[in-house]
Design a protein around this motif. Structure first.
Motif, PDB file in Angstrom:
ATOM      1  N   ASN A  18       7.838  27.051  30.150  1.00 56.03           N
ATOM      2  CA  ASN A  18       8.029  26.510  28.808  1.00 56.03           C
ATOM      3  C   ASN A  18       7.676  25.029  28.800  1.00 56.03           C
ATOM      4  N   ASP A  19       7.358  24.520  27.611  1.00 53.49           N
ATOM      5  CA  ASP A  19       6.963  23.121  27.497  1.00 53.49           C
ATOM      6  C   ASP A  19       8.140  22.178  27.694  1.00 53.49           C
ATOM      7  N   ILE A  20       7.804  20.951  28.071  1.00 52.50           N
ATOM      8  CA  ILE A  20       8.785  19.873  28.168  1.00 52.50           C
ATOM      9  C   ILE A  20       8.383  18.821  27.145  1.00 52.50           C
ATOM     10  N   ASP A  21       9.306  18.448  26.272  1.00 55.89           N
ATOM     11  CA  ASP A  21       8.980  17.399  25.304  1.00 55.89           C
ATOM     12  C   ASP A  21       9.203  16.029  25.931  1.00 55.89           C
ATOM     13  N   LEU A  48      14.271  23.581  25.075  1.00 55.83           N
ATOM     14  CA  LEU A  48      15.200  24.256  25.984  1.00 55.83           C
ATOM     15  C   LEU A  48      14.995  23.835  27.436  1.00 55.83           C
ATOM     16  N   GLN A  49      13.723  23.769  27.879  1.00 57.30           N
ATOM     17  CA  GLN A  49      13.452  23.434  29.270  1.00 57.30           C
ATOM     18  C   GLN A  49      13.930  22.019  29.601  1.00 57.30           C
ATOM     19  N   SER A  50      13.658  21.088  28.711  1.00 55.45           N
ATOM     20  CA  SER A  50      14.033  19.687  28.951  1.00 55.45           C
ATOM     21  C   SER A  50      15.547  19.513  28.970  1.00 55.45           C
ATOM     22  N   TYR A  66      21.526  18.906  34.493  1.00 53.39           N
ATOM     23  CA  TYR A  66      21.768  18.678  35.926  1.00 53.39           C
ATOM     24  C   TYR A  66      21.867  17.195  36.273  1.00 53.39           C
ATOM     25  N   GLN A  67      21.435  16.328  35.365  1.00 53.11           N
ATOM     26  CA  GLN A  67      21.417  14.917  35.743  1.00 53.11           C
ATOM     27  C   GLN A  67      22.326  14.002  34.934  1.00 53.11           C
ATOM     28  N   TYR A  68      22.778  14.447  33.785  1.00 50.33           N
ATOM     29  CA  TYR A  68      23.662  13.586  32.987  1.00 50.33           C
ATOM     30  C   TYR A  68      24.908  14.371  32.591  1.00 50.33           C
ATOM     31  N   ALA A  71      17.652  12.042  17.468  1.00 42.39           N
ATOM     32  CA  ALA A  71      16.989  13.352  17.404  1.00 42.39           C
ATOM     33  C   ALA A  71      17.812  14.453  18.055  1.00 42.39           C
ATOM     34  N   ALA A  72      18.382  14.177  19.223  1.00 40.75           N
ATOM     35  CA  ALA A  72      19.076  15.235  19.954  1.00 40.75           C
ATOM     36  C   ALA A  72      20.514  15.418  19.498  1.00 40.75           C
TER      37      ALA A  72
END
Length: 603
Positions: free
Chosen positions: A48-51, A61-63, A69-71, A136-137
């Protein structure tokens, strides 16, 4: 998927080379790529793509999955998605529900060794609250926050505008102030040498190839048992499955039912069908508008008519799609809340699902004045044929299959479809700007539905250029906004569940998003490479695409006993020796073939 150039190359090979290639292929399926080794990262198939990896703006979803896992957020999700310690280990609210206090223990550290303090939390929250480009998120999660302050390095106090049911400490990834304040936060890619608080952090990212993460030695729950995670990009899930069989990757998700079935009984491969938290829907452009109420995009104006949109809902046979496309591996869709969150699942009293009824849809369209032309296609109020664009993701085989069914059913009610399958990034970009008529959409929900509801409020509509908040359909309804606010402020859990159902029912009744199914995520992994994956929920949950990081954080190298299990395959020493002999016989042509196939199968 094998590309068309490979057959041309194969025709040039000699008979010996063909035989050798087939032998190598057989060996690849039964040969573990590496034995249990805690120095090797887990390799995860990615198609899947990463934005972006910027946690303020990432929505794909992928991003967002990698960012989990990191934040950490102030408050995380436990193994059963219950509120659990994150950056904070304790929190409490005032009696009136207005003031929330979060306590950060002194053992919390960033991956670079610096202490995580209340200043990091204040920086993160106020950045979102004050800057449109950073909303945005998670912009919808801070609209009810009046103030965030640090009373000391270990204490954060939030003051809300009004009491709310959702914990304001959840969902928002906390970033290190000492790194981000030196950047333009809206443009910071955050895709290499990342400083984070979770179990893994990104070390490098190569577009279309891979994402490398390493274990965080300062993670407060303890350093992961594996050295890191490598996401390996594939063109599609067919290629990912081949990568899993050959041992190029250790785990893959997003499998189709056919791919899942094909792995039954495969040596050293375990399959897993967990409980889903994602819905799949058909979205209809009702006339997208920006935050200022101005039209945006190029949606067909005929779709502003709710009777036409309802007729489209009536032409979607969800049961057939579930049975034929998913082979039954999921649940029928109702509202946007998956069945796995049973407290919020289903319609509110007074609302009901639109049934599949082609005769009824034809009657509704006749009554609404959409007459059929000589070619069987109806015309809109201006005499133009009702032919709509339908957009789906080219990485999702189910989208193309669903489009075939819809084309047939829509034809029966006099509506034409122009289908296009494009990249996930293209779908995201065009849907944000309202450049669509119909498209397949889907979101993964957390245990609390507030964020998904907030995405549909009038306040979440984007700016004219697509920046700012993220809206699902650039849609605005005062009735829905009132329902959203009511559930948001309701502190009685039982009453809130009913209000949430009502809000989602209002959204459904506007005929802008028709949930089709809630899929069971289909995963498979190399049981001879890694074990100990942590499911969420613990009983019947998933490994990847969780609300947390338990899946890969719990992983450890498989024991040597499982790595040497023999179910009739060749002894391990035979494989390299045999391969050398075969390669020698095949010559350089085989090597060239293998290199090209790898490059073609990936992006």
């Amino acid at each position: 998927m094998i590309t068309t150039s490979r057959p041309r190359l194969l025709r040039t090979l000699t008979g010996v080379a063909v035989a050798a290639l087939l032998t190598l292929a057989g060996l690849a399926v039964t040969t573990p790529a590496h034995a249990a080794d805690d120095s090797k990262p887990i390799k995860v198939a990615m198609f899947n793509d990463i934005d972006t990896f910027n946690p303020f703006t990432a929505v794909l979803l992928q991003s967002t999955g990698i960012n989990r896992y990191q934040y950490e957020a102030l408050v995380g999700y436990g193994r059963n998605s219950e509120p659990d310690a994150g950056v904070a280990d304790k929190w409490e609210t005032s009696e009136d529900g207005i003031t929330w206090t979060f306590h950060i223990p002194k053992d919390r550290k960033w991956s670079d060794g610096k202490a995580i303090t209340a200043d990091d939390v204040v920086y993160t929250y106020t950045s979102i609250m004050k800057t449109s480009a950073l909303q945005a998120a998670n912009g919808g999660l801070v609209t009810n926050i009046a103030d965030v302050k640090a009373t000391d390095p270990q204490t954060v106090v939030m003051t809300l505008k009004s009491a709310q049911a959702p914990n304001p400490g959840q969902e928002i990834p906390i970033v290190p102030k000492h790194v981000w304040e030196r950047q333009d936060a809206a443009k910071f890619a955050a895709d290499k040498d990342v400083v984070g608080s979770g179990p893994f952090t990104i070390t490098s990212y190569k577009t279309g190839q891979s994402v490398q993460l390493k274990a965080n030695p300062n993670f407060w729950r303890g350093e992961p048992k594996v050295s890191g995670v490598t996401y390996v990009a594939y063109k599609n899930s067919d290629a990912a499955v081949q990568g899993l069989k050959s041992g190029e990757v250790d785990i893959a998700d997003g499998l189709t039912p056919a791919q899942y079935d094909s792995l039954k009984g495969a040596k050293n491969i375990a399959r897993h069908a967990g409980i889903g938290r994602r819905y799949q829907a058909l979205a209809i452009n009702p006339g997208a508008i920006d935050i200022d109420g101005k039209p945006m995009g190029d949606g067909n104006p005929a779709l502003k008519d709710p009777k036409l949109r309802k007729a489209i809902f009536m032409a979607v046979d969800k049961k057939t799609l579930l049975d034929r496309v998913l082979q039954g591996l999921g649940d029928l869709g109702q509202t946007e809340v998956p069945k796995s969150y049973e407290n919020f699942f289903g319609f509110a009293d007074g609302y009901q699902e639109v049934p599949f009824d082609l005769d009824g849809a034809n009657k509704l369209l006749d009554e609404a004045g959409y007459k059929k032309g000589s070619n069987g296609i109806r015309e809109d109020k201006d005499g133009k044929p009702l032919k709509f664009r339908l957009m789906g993701r080219n990485t999702e085989p189910a989208h193309a299959q669903m489009a075939d069914f819809l084309t047939s059913w829509f034809k029966e009610i006099g509506i034409g479809l122009d289908v296009s399958m494009v990249t996930p990034d293209k779908v995201n970009e065009d849907s944000t700007l309202g450049k669509y008529d119909l498209y397949f959409t889907g979101w993964s929900l957390g245990p609390d539905p507030d964020n998904q509801l907030a995405m549909n409020t009038c306040a979440s509509r984007p700016n004219a250029d697509g920046s700012g908040n993220t809206s699902e359909n650039n849609w605005c309804s005062p009735e829905f906004d009132a329902a959203f606010k009511a559930q948001h402020a309701e502190l009685d859990e039982g009453k809130r569940q009913e209000l949430v159902k009502k809000a989602f029912s209002i959204l459904y009744d506007a005929y802008v998003s028709d949930p089709i199914w809630y899929i069971k995520p289909l995963e498979a992994y190399r049981s001879d490479h890694f074990t100990g994956f942590g499911l969420q929920p613990e009983k019947g949950g998933v490994i990847l695409n969780q609300n947390g990081y338990w899946g890969l954080y719990g992983a450890k190298p498989a024991g040597s006993d499982s790595a040497s299990d023999d179910d009739g395959g060749l002894p391990g020493w035979v494989i390299p020796v045999g391969a050398i002999v075969v390669i020698a016989a095949a010559g350089g042509a085989i090597v060239a073939s293998r290199r090209r196939s790898t490059a073609q199968d990936r992006e």
